[in-house]
Design a protein around this motif. Sequence first.
Motif, PDB file in Angstrom:
ATOM      1  N   ASN A  96      10.706  54.450 -45.880  1.00 25.31           N
ATOM      2  CA  ASN A  96       9.712  54.646 -46.935  1.00 25.31           C
ATOM      3  C   ASN A  96       9.467  56.131 -47.217  1.00 25.31           C
ATOM      4  O   ASN A  96       9.716  56.979 -46.358  1.00 25.31           O
ATOM      5  N   PRO A  97       8.947  56.456 -48.396  1.00 26.52           N
ATOM      6  CA  PRO A  97       8.651  57.857 -48.749  1.00 26.52           C
ATOM      7  C   PRO A  97       7.674  58.520 -47.779  1.00 26.52           C
ATOM      8  O   PRO A  97       6.986  57.837 -47.005  1.00 26.52           O
ATOM      9  N   PRO A  98       7.566  59.853 -47.827  1.00 32.49           N
ATOM     10  CA  PRO A  98       6.801  60.608 -46.822  1.00 32.49           C
ATOM     11  C   PRO A  98       5.335  60.248 -46.694  1.00 32.49           C
ATOM     12  O   PRO A  98       4.760  60.407 -45.613  1.00 32.49           O
ATOM     13  N   LYS A  99       4.711  59.766 -47.767  1.00 31.31           N
ATOM     14  CA  LYS A  99       3.274  59.484 -47.686  1.00 31.31           C
ATOM     15  C   LYS A  99       2.962  58.263 -46.824  1.00 31.31           C
ATOM     16  O   LYS A  99       1.827  58.062 -46.406  1.00 31.31           O
ATOM     17  N   TYR A 100       3.967  57.442 -46.542  1.00 27.45           N
ATOM     18  CA  TYR A 100       3.757  56.239 -45.739  1.00 27.45           C
ATOM     19  C   TYR A 100       3.918  56.526 -44.252  1.00 27.45           C
ATOM     20  O   TYR A 100       4.580  57.464 -43.847  1.00 27.45           O
ATOM     21  N   ASN A 101       3.296  55.681 -43.457  1.00 25.95           N
ATOM     22  CA  ASN A 101       3.626  55.595 -42.040  1.00 25.95           C
ATOM     23  C   ASN A 101       3.399  54.161 -41.600  1.00 25.95           C
ATOM     24  O   ASN A 101       2.991  53.315 -42.407  1.00 25.95           O
ATOM     25  N   GLY A 102       3.695  53.877 -40.352  1.00 27.30           N
ATOM     26  CA  GLY A 102       3.572  52.499 -39.911  1.00 27.30           C
ATOM     27  C   GLY A 102       3.632  52.361 -38.412  1.00 27.30           C
ATOM     28  O   GLY A 102       3.839  53.329 -37.684  1.00 27.30           O
ATOM     29  N   LEU A 103       3.458  51.137 -37.953  1.00 26.43           N
ATOM     30  CA  LEU A 103       3.502  50.808 -36.533  1.00 26.43           C
ATOM     31  C   LEU A 103       4.502  49.671 -36.345  1.00 26.43           C
ATOM     32  O   LEU A 103       4.309  48.577 -36.881  1.00 26.43           O
ATOM     33  N   LYS A 104       5.580  49.942 -35.605  1.00 30.84           N
ATOM     34  CA  LYS A 104       6.505  48.895 -35.208  1.00 30.84           C
ATOM     35  C   LYS A 104       6.151  48.505 -33.776  1.00 30.84           C
ATOM     36  O   LYS A 104       6.303  49.311 -32.853  1.00 30.84           O
ATOM     37  N   LEU A 105       5.689  47.279 -33.603  1.00 31.01           N
ATOM     38  CA  LEU A 105       5.263  46.811 -32.294  1.00 31.01           C
ATOM     39  C   LEU A 105       6.416  46.068 -31.620  1.00 31.01           C
ATOM     40  O   LEU A 105       7.092  45.249 -32.246  1.00 31.01           O
ATOM     41  N   LEU A 106       6.633  46.345 -30.332  1.00 28.52           N
ATOM     42  CA  LEU A 106       7.760  45.792 -29.590  1.00 28.52           C
ATOM     43  C   LEU A 106       7.284  44.943 -28.413  1.00 28.52           C
ATOM     44  O   LEU A 106       6.262  45.253 -27.796  1.00 28.52           O
ATOM     45  N   ASP A 107       8.084  43.904 -28.099  1.00 26.07           N
ATOM     46  CA  ASP A 107       7.813  43.153 -26.886  1.00 26.07           C
ATOM     47  C   ASP A 107       8.573  43.779 -25.717  1.00 26.07           C
ATOM     48  O   ASP A 107       9.208  44.830 -25.863  1.00 26.07           O
ATOM     49  N   ALA A 108       8.530  43.139 -24.561  1.00 26.49           N
ATOM     50  CA  ALA A 108       9.131  43.730 -23.362  1.00 26.49           C
ATOM     51  C   ALA A 108      10.648  43.826 -23.422  1.00 26.49           C
ATOM     52  O   ALA A 108      11.260  44.567 -22.652  1.00 26.49           O
ATOM     53  N   ASP A 109      11.274  43.080 -24.332  1.00 28.58           N
ATOM     54  CA  ASP A 109      12.720  43.182 -24.524  1.00 28.58           C
ATOM     55  C   ASP A 109      13.091  44.277 -25.516  1.00 28.58           C
ATOM     56  O   ASP A 109      14.276  44.490 -25.789  1.00 28.58           O
ATOM     57  N   GLY A 110      12.090  44.940 -26.068  1.00 29.04           N
ATOM     58  CA  GLY A 110      12.362  45.955 -27.083  1.00 29.04           C
ATOM     59  C   GLY A 110      12.605  45.369 -28.454  1.00 29.04           C
ATOM     60  O   GLY A 110      13.067  46.062 -29.360  1.00 29.04           O
ATOM     61  N   ILE A 111      12.282  44.090 -28.640  1.00 28.06           N
ATOM     62  CA  ILE A 111      12.415  43.430 -29.939  1.00 28.06           C
ATOM     63  C   ILE A 111      11.065  43.479 -30.647  1.00 28.06           C
ATOM     64  O   ILE A 111      10.014  43.393 -30.004  1.00 28.06           O
ATOM     65  N   GLY A 112      11.097  43.585 -31.969  1.00 18.81           N
ATOM     66  CA  GLY A 112       9.855  43.521 -32.718  1.00 18.81           C
ATOM     67  C   GLY A 112       9.075  42.258 -32.383  1.00 18.81           C
ATOM     68  O   GLY A 112       9.641  41.184 -32.183  1.00 18.81           O
ATOM     69  N   THR A 113       7.764  42.377 -32.320  1.00 18.79           N
ATOM     70  CA  THR A 113       6.923  41.255 -31.910  1.00 18.79           C
ATOM     71  C   THR A 113       7.119  40.044 -32.816  1.00 18.79           C
ATOM     72  O   THR A 113       7.252  40.192 -34.033  1.00 18.79           O
ATOM     73  N   PRO A 114       7.118  38.829 -32.251  1.00 17.73           N
ATOM     74  CA  PRO A 114       7.319  37.618 -33.044  1.00 17.73           C
ATOM     75  C   PRO A 114       6.090  37.281 -33.883  1.00 17.73           C
ATOM     76  O   PRO A 114       4.989  37.797 -33.652  1.00 17.73           O
ATOM     77  N   ASP A 115       6.286  36.382 -34.845  1.00 16.50           N
ATOM     78  CA  ASP A 115       5.224  36.035 -35.790  1.00 16.50           C
ATOM     79  C   ASP A 115       3.967  35.534 -35.097  1.00 16.50           C
ATOM     80  O   ASP A 115       2.851  35.914 -35.474  1.00 16.50           O
ATOM     81  N   ASP A 116       4.122  34.674 -34.085  1.00 18.20           N
ATOM     82  CA  ASP A 116       2.926  34.103 -33.459  1.00 18.20           C
ATOM     83  C   ASP A 116       2.090  35.171 -32.766  1.00 18.20           C
ATOM     84  O   ASP A 116       0.855  35.128 -32.808  1.00 18.20           O
TER      85      ASP A 116
END
Length: 447
Positions: A96-116
């Motif tokens: 995304n362009p510079p004005k954006y930022n975000g949080l990618k949350l990971l589980d213990a396997d290093g995978i993005g957190t599941p929907d639930d």
Amino acid sequence: MKQLFGTFGVRRVANTVLTPEFASEIAAAYGTKVKGTIAVGSDPRTSSEMIKHSVTAGLLSVGCDVVDLGTLPTPALQYGVRKYYDGGIMITASHNPPKYNGLKLLDADGIGTPDDLEEEIEEIYFGKKQQRVTWDKIGKAYKANIIDEYIDEVLKRVDTQAIRDANLKVVVDCGSGAACDTTPYIVRKLGCELTTLNCQPDGAFPGRNPEPTEDNLTDLISVVKATGADIAFAHDGDADRTICIDEKGQFVFGDKSFALVEKAMLEKNNGGKIVTTVATSNAIADIARQNNGEIILTKVGDLVVARKLKDVDGLFGGEENGGLIFPDFVYGRDSGLATAMILEIVAKTGKPLSQLIDELPTYYSEKRKVECADDKKAYVAEKILEETTDYEVDTTDGVKIINDKGWVIIRPSGTEPIYRCFSEAKTPEDAEELVEWGMNLINKYLD
């Protein structure tokens, strides 16, 4: 129904919606569920340091210990989490362009957190149910460095001597993002003659937009032509995507590099399970059929692909956007190993990249996008589905319409207020016709 999380994590305009308070409360909600020691890292965006402090405070407040791994690629953080920690938060807005930022949350396997889990985190956030600990149970904060180990592990997975013997000339464009401390060092350690472009971290991304599209890589293409380089690599802001430019200065679409590595992986392992999305080229399935492989299709999103790879013990996976996943190493798109693997293929075959790409099954694709408010996305999808009942349709993700010319997929972005439209066909004319038809369907219901 999730309100905050998109395809992978939460992305918003920094310090407008994604304020320190917002980041801290989301982190505390995540820490309430995950517990333990959490690794935190970031890309070099101008807002990342502010948000990282807030995330750290939120985690500490619910009793988590925090290890700050500094500025690094998302796959390096994922590697560290999988090997050492109980979870992780990557502060990035990716392409995304510079004005954006975000949080990618990971589980213990290093995978993005599941929907639930994301739904539970949202419930805690909106209900203000973060489990703050007493003063004597507040977590501890540390600093650590995982980059050197990550680079060493990348090098262990390729034939370094074969690459050194090839004496390749390589150009790397990190887009001033998180790859600045990894890819140039990987390429140099592999004995290549290296030219760098936009390889100084800068959160304003002054050299180019962080998304490695053809329009954004004109400078890189010019450098390849001017230097006579054998190959060039470009990454996005958090360095999980890899795009190649061949020795002729031609942009190589991500599904082509995916197919190239897939072929090498299947040949080396005498087959295996390949996981990709419904938006990826039919060339992936063609190569699997030719090399004892099995294709498994998922919704769009690298964390969806990564989770399926883990579930089915897959060999390799990825997306059409240059995101390649090597599940024995990192459960996510990995720019470092993708770069090294493609260099190994060029070195060991002795063929230029353009020839290797020409030897793959040939399809033509077109990509478009148009702005669409988030609250209108569901309506547009519903109307398009109603209008395409007479066609062969796949609704795994969005609406994929298949006919004798090829296919077109129409789907809302999970990270931006836009609709995307991709097409693929055996001729460029048919690909153009399909994408225009798809765009007309979207525009019909935007007003």
